[in-house]
Design an enzyme around this catalytic site. Structure first.
Site, PDB file in Angstrom:
ATOM      1  CE  LYS A   1      -4.113   0.366   2.032  1.00  0.00           C
ATOM      2  NZ  LYS A   1      -5.192   0.268   1.027  1.00  0.00           N
TER       3      LYS A   1
HETATM    4  N1  PMP Z   1      -7.467  -3.311  -3.266  1.00  0.00           N
HETATM    5  C1  PMP Z   1      -7.048  -2.055  -3.068  1.00  0.00           C
HETATM    6  C2  PMP Z   1      -6.379  -1.327  -4.186  1.00  0.00           C
HETATM    7  C3  PMP Z   1      -7.239  -1.433  -1.813  1.00  0.00           C
HETATM    8  O1  PMP Z   1      -6.823  -0.194  -1.603  1.00  0.00           O
HETATM    9  C4  PMP Z   1      -7.910  -2.133  -0.780  1.00  0.00           C
HETATM   10  C5  PMP Z   1      -8.163  -1.472   0.541  1.00  0.00           C
HETATM   11  N2  PMP Z   1      -7.110  -1.642   1.435  1.00  0.00           N
HETATM   12  C6  PMP Z   1      -8.323  -3.455  -1.042  1.00  0.00           C
HETATM   13  C7  PMP Z   1      -8.088  -4.015  -2.298  1.00  0.00           C
HETATM   14  C8  PMP Z   1      -9.009  -4.272   0.007  1.00  0.00           C
HETATM   15  O2  PMP Z   1      -8.108  -4.618   1.031  1.00  0.00           O
HETATM   16  P1  PMP Z   1      -8.585  -4.845   2.528  1.00  0.00           P
HETATM   17  O3  PMP Z   1      -9.675  -5.845   2.481  1.00  0.00           O
HETATM   18  O4  PMP Z   1      -7.380  -5.354   3.221  1.00  0.00           O
HETATM   19  O5  PMP Z   1      -9.058  -3.533   3.028  1.00  0.00           O
END
Ligand code: PMP
Length: 295
Positions: free
Chosen positions: A152
């Site tokens: 991220k």
């Molecule tokens: N894909 C992207 C690009 C994201 O930013 C997120 C949010 N964090 C997710 C998928 C989903 O991840 P999570 O379930 O860990 O929030």
């Protein structure tokens, strides 16, 4: 969203957000070189509980390592600080945003000074409020080998924002992004699943953020006796499927109404996604936990 009075955690102390200001020479501001994560706290029978706090903070530390940065706290310390921060803001249902960003340096080498910020804001129950009309984006994600798709990283979100802007301008609610080869990857801030003939499908790891909610949903589907297949598919293949939904910390499980103007066949209430949402909602708000982790 956060107000000026919101207390944030910044470099070891709890301060009012408004006190921070912006460093005009922050490298993260100029080059997007920084990392963040997103967590949610739920009001449960036993008080506020952060959903899968450990997994999220481990991913945060890993994202930082991908940019050769070190988070100056352990996972346990970050969890404890976050619970303190929720208490200081009297928040139970909240969205939590940790970020490691860099200080002053205009050269293209990481600044010595790193800053850790944790911000929280109130975010009540969202749980399947509205179904979304989604547009397949013309934006394709970068080749995973050329970029750290599974981390991220702040600057990486420009793809999501350009994709969403394009969709909103044309009257859609959100975008569905493709990978570098044109296969479906994910939403701008969520993972994607579709349902067809009683089975769920989702893109495999490679060009997606391996979402913590995505894995939770795969586990919950198994509890419901529903098979989930990870496979590559094109947007054209979605033209005749039964239903689809996004998963993520912010979106939780959000049903999709249509894709490129073509409605999905099933009524949301009759879908596997809807059944999963009920199960998920129950788990995150009840005291079914094991240590810091629900489910
Ligand atoms: N894909 C992207 C690009 C994201 O930013 C997120 C949010 N964090 C997710 C998928 C989903 O991840 P999570 O379930 O860990 O929030």
């Amino acid at each position: 969203y956060p107000t000026k009075n919101t207390i944030v955690f910044h470099d070891g102390s709890f301060v009012k957000g408004e006190k921070l200001g912006v460093n005009p020479f922050s490298q993260t501001l100029h080059y997007g070189y920084g990392v963040f994560d997103a967590l949610r706290a739920y009001d449960t029978a036993l008080g506020p509980h952060i959903f899968k706090a450990r997994e999220h903070y481990e991913r945060f530390i890993q994202s930082a390592e991908n940019l050769q940065l070190k988070v100056p706290y352990t996972t346990d310390e970050l969890i404890n600080i976050t619970y303190q921060l929720l208490e200081k803001n009297s928040m139970t249902n909240a969205y939590i945003r940790p970020m490691l960003y860099l200080g002053t340096n205009m050269e293209l080498v990481p600044a010595e000074k790193k800053h850790l910020l944790i911000a929280v804001w109130k975010w009540g129950k969202y749980m399947g409020k509205d179904l979304l009309d989604v547009k397949v984006s013309s934006v394709q994600k970068p080749k995973p080998k050329n970029f750290l798709v599974e981390a991220k990283i702040c600057g990486q979100y420009l793809y999501s924002m350009v994709a969403n802007n394009e969709a909103r301008k044309e009257g859609y609610d959100a975008a569905l992004m493709l990978d570098y080869e044109g296969y479906v990857a994910e939403g701008p801030g969520s993972n994607f699943f579709y349902e067809n003939e009683g089975k769920l499908y989702t893109p495999p790891r490679g060009s997606i953020l391996p979402g913590i909610t995505r894995q939770t949903i795969i586990n919950l589907a198994a509890e419901l006796g529903v098979e989930v297949e990870e496979r590559l598919f094109t947007p054209e293949e979605l033209a005749n499927v039964d239903a689809a939904f996004f998963t993520g910390t912010a979106s939780q499980i959000t049903g999709l109404k249509s894709i490129d103007g073509k409605p999905f066949k099933k009524k949301w209430e009759d879908t596997i996604g809807s059944a999963l949402l009920i199960k998920y909602g129950h788990k995150v708000t009840q005291s079914e936990y094991d240590g810091y982790s629900i489910i």
